[in-house]
Scaffold this motif. Structure first.
Motif, PDB file in Angstrom:
ATOM      1  N   SER A 198     -20.181 -31.860 -12.020  1.00 19.78           N
ATOM      2  CA  SER A 198     -20.693 -33.229 -11.913  1.00 19.78           C
ATOM      3  C   SER A 198     -19.774 -34.184 -12.663  1.00 19.78           C
ATOM      4  N   PRO A 199     -19.783 -35.464 -12.293  1.00 21.86           N
ATOM      5  CA  PRO A 199     -18.917 -36.430 -12.986  1.00 21.86           C
ATOM      6  C   PRO A 199     -19.334 -36.604 -14.435  1.00 21.86           C
TER       7      PRO A 199
ATOM      8  N   VAL B   4     -18.805 -39.279 -16.079  1.00 15.74           N
ATOM      9  CA  VAL B   4     -19.224 -40.679 -16.214  1.00 15.74           C
ATOM     10  C   VAL B   4     -19.996 -41.085 -14.967  1.00 15.74           C
ATOM     11  N   VAL B   5     -21.091 -41.778 -15.154  1.00 15.02           N
ATOM     12  CA  VAL B   5     -21.893 -42.245 -14.019  1.00 15.02           C
ATOM     13  C   VAL B   5     -21.116 -43.315 -13.254  1.00 15.02           C
ATOM     14  N   THR B   6     -21.091 -43.141 -11.921  1.00 13.00           N
ATOM     15  CA  THR B   6     -20.365 -44.096 -11.083  1.00 13.00           C
ATOM     16  C   THR B   6     -21.328 -44.801 -10.143  1.00 13.00           C
ATOM     17  N   ASN B   7     -20.826 -45.856  -9.475  1.00  9.27           N
ATOM     18  CA  ASN B   7     -21.668 -46.613  -8.561  1.00  9.27           C
ATOM     19  C   ASN B   7     -22.116 -45.779  -7.371  1.00  9.27           C
ATOM     20  N   ARG B   8     -21.232 -44.904  -6.889  1.00 13.51           N
ATOM     21  CA  ARG B   8     -21.573 -44.046  -5.757  1.00 13.51           C
ATOM     22  C   ARG B   8     -21.750 -42.618  -6.276  1.00 13.51           C
ATOM     23  N   PRO B   9     -22.909 -42.010  -6.073  1.00 15.55           N
ATOM     24  CA  PRO B   9     -23.124 -40.649  -6.563  1.00 15.55           C
ATOM     25  C   PRO B   9     -22.215 -39.648  -5.854  1.00 15.55           C
ATOM     26  N   TRP B  10     -21.622 -38.756  -6.634  1.00 13.01           N
ATOM     27  CA  TRP B  10     -20.776 -37.733  -6.039  1.00 13.01           C
ATOM     28  C   TRP B  10     -20.901 -36.425  -6.806  1.00 13.01           C
TER      29      TRP B  10
ATOM     30  N   LYS C 287     -14.056 -33.851  -4.236  1.00 12.52           N
ATOM     31  CA  LYS C 287     -15.121 -34.778  -4.622  1.00 12.52           C
ATOM     32  C   LYS C 287     -15.857 -35.237  -3.374  1.00 12.52           C
TER      33      LYS C 287
ATOM     34  N   ILE D 187     -18.914 -37.467  -1.755  1.00 11.83           N
ATOM     35  CA  ILE D 187     -19.903 -38.544  -1.839  1.00 11.83           C
ATOM     36  C   ILE D 187     -21.131 -38.118  -1.035  1.00 11.83           C
TER      37      ILE D 187
END
Length: 334
Positions: free
Chosen positions: A126-127, A129-135, A146, A148
């Protein structure tokens, strides 16, 4: 694992009226044998085994204390004790230790399913850092992938069956070489299977419904551009609809059809079957991972086997997932 048969015998001494012991574990198959029982039995057990095997066997058997359910990892660590066979005679009867016996069987069994599943799940990350688009991230075919996901769409989430199929493709790359092979994935969803097949050298066509294609195209392009031998295609495929028009048999000759989690509770199972049948030619191999969600009344598997020879090539009970290989009926599977 030991190179020859390893055996663990749950050995219950059977005393005859004469006082002789009637059971001795046999090493005649050249096995490495560990005979176990309770402490009070070990002396007689050791005597019988030594008397009947000394200078007669390839590997001298061991005798070891085993109280069912007690200190199993301490006395029989899984990392060291990997047995090919567990043998037992008359260990189930009216006694108060049946639960402990079950625990002992479970501990001593080399559960390849759990080991493989753990290895598969380690491929996911999992990333940080939290991003705008979950991936979600995955490690397959020597690449960091990666993906999306779109949680509002059933087809745009990575399901465990896809990971099982990807792991199989990577770990069986010699037997099922994809280099320069023509592959179509039906119900491609997020595109993970198509991406891995592409990175393994295949000509890939990833297909799904129109509403899924945008996200599918994005994931495939992002994870394969400048990394693959053949740039994959993304194409609409509504099961059972305009198959000959969009995928003419004379032009679309696929070496492999791949699918992950396409069979579940939906009203298009007959159309799915028609799609498999249309795309599959005499030498086409279907590789299909499925999580069992169907009740016994569902006829899909029976209908499928009317058209295709089907075999299970991997099974993961802990995930309730099986991986199948299929070909047209009457065509030899290798």
């Amino acid at each position: 694992m030991l190179p020859l048969f390893s055996l663990l015998l749950a050995f219950e001494a059977q005393t005859q009226e004469s006082g002789d012991v009637g059971c001795v574990p046999s090493p005649t198959a050249s096995a490495h044998v560990t005979a176990t029982d309770l402490p009070e039995v070990l002396g007689n057990l050791q005597y019988n085994i030594l008397k009947n095997t000394k200078m007669k066997c390839k590997h001298q058997p061991q005798v070891k204390e085993l109280s069912w359910g007690v200190d199993l990892e301490k006395n029989f660590p899984k990392s060291l004790c990997q047995f090919d066979y567990i043998m037992a005679a008359d260990v189930v009867y009216y006694h108060p230790f049946l639960e402990e016996l079950l625990l002992t069987f479970h501990h001593l069994c080399n559960n390849e399913d759990e080991q493989t599943v753990a290895e598969i799940m380690r491929r996911r990350f999992s990333p940080a850092v939290v991003t705008n688009r979950p991936w979600e991230g995955f490690h397959f075919a020597g690449h960091e992938i990666k993906i999306i996901e779109a949680t509002e769409c059933y087809g745009a989430v990575v399901w465990p069956s896809a990971l099982v199929l990807c792991h199989f493709l990577e770990t069986n790359a010699k037997q099922y070489s994809l280099v320069d092979k023509s592959v179509i994935e039906i119900g491609a969803g997020t595109g993970l299977v198509s991406i891995v097949a592409t990175l393994l050298g295949a000509h890939v066509t990833a297909t799904d419904l129109p509403e899924v294609l945008g996200n599918l195209q994005y994931n495939i392009l992002k994870n394969t551009k400048m990394k693959c031998k053949h740039q994959p295609q993304v194409k609409e495929l509504s099961w059972g609809v305009d198959l000959e028009k969009n995928f003419p048999k004379s032009l679309c000759q696929f070496d492999y059809i791949m699918a992950a989690d396409v069979v579940y509770y939906h009203p298009f199972l007959e159309e799915l079957l028609l799609t498999f049948h249309h795309l599959c030619q005499d030498n086409t191999v279907i590789l299909w991972a499925m999580r069992f969600r169907l009740d016994t009344k569902n006829q899909f598997m029976g209908r499928f086997q009317e058209l295709f020879d089907l075999e299970v090539i991997s099974n993961f009970p802990s995930l309730n997932i099986a991986l199948y290989k299929a070909m047209r009926r009457g065509k030899k599977m290798t």
